[in-house]
Design a protein around this motif. Structure first.
Motif, mmCIF file in Angstrom:
data_model
loop_
_atom_site.group_PDB
_atom_site.id
_atom_site.type_symbol
_atom_site.label_atom_id
_atom_site.label_comp_id
_atom_site.label_asym_id
_atom_site.label_seq_id
_atom_site.Cartn_x
_atom_site.Cartn_y
_atom_site.Cartn_z
ATOM 1 N N ARG A 1 47.469 41.192 32.691
ATOM 2 C CA ARG A 1 48.629 41.861 33.516
ATOM 3 C C ARG A 1 49.449 43.455 32.537
ATOM 4 O O ARG A 1 48.667 44.716 32.419
ATOM 5 C CB ARG A 1 49.924 41.132 33.861
ATOM 6 C CG ARG A 1 49.426 40.433 35.148
ATOM 7 C CD ARG A 1 49.647 39.933 35.694
ATOM 8 N NE ARG A 1 49.601 38.445 37.074
ATOM 9 C CZ ARG A 1 49.830 37.232 37.131
ATOM 10 N NH1 ARG A 1 51.233 36.989 36.749
ATOM 11 N NH2 ARG A 1 49.298 36.061 37.677
ATOM 12 N N VAL A 2 50.252 43.107 31.593
ATOM 13 C CA VAL A 2 50.942 44.229 30.734
ATOM 14 C C VAL A 2 49.704 44.672 29.908
ATOM 15 O O VAL A 2 50.055 46.123 30.941
ATOM 16 C CB VAL A 2 51.903 43.259 29.967
ATOM 17 C CG1 VAL A 2 52.566 44.562 29.267
ATOM 18 C CG2 VAL A 2 52.921 42.424 30.757
ATOM 19 N N ALA B 1 49.249 43.247 38.888
ATOM 20 C CA ALA B 1 50.477 42.347 39.152
ATOM 21 C C ALA B 1 49.321 40.916 39.873
ATOM 22 O O ALA B 1 49.586 39.755 39.434
ATOM 23 C CB ALA B 1 51.170 42.378 39.548
ATOM 24 N N ARG B 2 48.526 41.674 40.570
ATOM 25 C CA ARG B 2 47.787 40.588 42.018
ATOM 26 C C ARG B 2 47.395 39.507 41.191
ATOM 27 O O ARG B 2 47.144 38.307 41.495
ATOM 28 C CB ARG B 2 47.878 40.792 43.222
ATOM 29 C CG ARG B 2 47.557 40.530 44.158
ATOM 30 C CD ARG B 2 48.523 40.500 45.170
ATOM 31 N NE ARG B 2 47.356 39.537 45.646
ATOM 32 C CZ ARG B 2 48.448 38.927 46.958
ATOM 33 N NH1 ARG B 2 49.724 38.023 46.931
ATOM 34 N NH2 ARG B 2 47.945 37.792 47.938
ATOM 35 N N GLN C 1 48.152 47.637 32.550
ATOM 36 C CA GLN C 1 49.086 48.651 32.996
ATOM 37 C C GLN C 1 49.967 49.448 32.672
ATOM 38 O O GLN C 1 50.107 50.856 32.735
ATOM 39 C CB GLN C 1 50.610 47.445 33.885
ATOM 40 C CG GLN C 1 50.237 46.495 35.101
ATOM 41 C CD GLN C 1 51.444 45.581 35.330
ATOM 42 O OE1 GLN C 1 51.935 45.312 34.290
ATOM 43 N NE2 GLN C 1 51.196 44.903 36.396
ATOM 44 N N LYS D 1 47.250 36.424 33.454
ATOM 45 C CA LYS D 1 48.330 36.616 32.642
ATOM 46 C C LYS D 1 48.504 36.774 31.897
ATOM 47 O O LYS D 1 49.044 38.536 31.240
ATOM 48 C CB LYS D 1 49.429 35.210 33.212
ATOM 49 C CG LYS D 1 50.781 36.059 32.754
ATOM 50 C CD LYS D 1 52.190 34.600 32.627
ATOM 51 C CE LYS D 1 53.435 34.798 31.996
ATOM 52 N NZ LYS D 1 53.818 33.852 32.372
#
Length: 150
Positions: free
Chosen positions: A72-73, A64-65, A76, A69
Motif C-alpha cells: 500500500r504505502v 488502500a482498498r 501510494q 498491506k
C-alpha cells in the motif's frame, strides 16, 4: 501558539505581496499580451486541482482498498511521485519549445527522461514492496513457531 503561526506566516505573505507587485509591474504595461501569462500562472493550479490531485487520490484510495498491506504505502508514494513528475514535465511535453529556452533544458528528450525517471520510481516501489513483504512474512513466521523450536 498563535504568535508563532503569525510570525511564520508573515514572511510568506511578504513574499506573496512582492510577487504580486512584480507581476503587476510586468503585466499592466503589456496588458493584452499579458493575459496569456495570467492564464499560464493560473493554469498550473487549476490543472493540478482538476486532474492530478483527484487521479492521485483515487489511486491512493484504490491502493488502500485492494492492495495487500506491504504494497500500500510504496504504491501510494509512487503514485504521488508520478503525479508530481508528470506535472513538472507537462509544459515541455505539451509544447516542447513553448517556454524560453534555458541552457540544458531543451537539450534532451523530455519523453525519454520522464519515462526513465518513472521507471526508476516504480522500480524503487517494487523493491520497497518486496522488502516490506519479506519482513512481514518473517515476523509472521517467527510468531507462528513454537518456543521450543526457537
Amino acid at each position: 501558539m498563535k504568535t508563532g503561526r503569525i510570525l511564520l506566516a508573515l514572511p510568506g505573505l511578504a513574499a506573496l505581496a512582492y510577487g504580486i507587485v512584480l507581476f503587476l509591474d510586468y503585466a499592466v504595461p503589456a496588458w493584452p499580451d499579458s493575459l496569456t501569462t495570467v492564464l499560464w500562472i493560473g493554469g498550473g493550479p487549476i490543472v493540478n486541482d482538476a486532474v492530478f490531485a483527484p487521479a492521485t487520490a483515487v489511486i491512493g484510495l484504490l491502493a488502500a482498498r485492494f492492495l495487500p498491506k506491504p504494497w500500500r504505502v510504496p504504491v501510494q508514494i509512487g503514485a504521488v511521485l508520478t503525479a508530481v513528475l508528470v506535472f513538472v514535465a507537462f509544459p515541455l511535453l505539451w509544447r516542447p519549445y513553448g517556454v524560453p529556452p534555458k541552457p540544458g533544458l531543451h537539450d534532451g528528450n523530455t519523453w525519454l527522461g520522464l519515462l526513465l525517471t518513472l521507471a526508476a520510481v516504480w522500480a524503487a516501489v517494487l523493491l520497497a514492496s518486496i522488502v516490506r513483504f519479506v519482513r512481514i512474512s518473517r515476523r509472521a513466521a517467527q510468531k507462528i513457531r513454537p518456543r521450543a523450536a526457537r
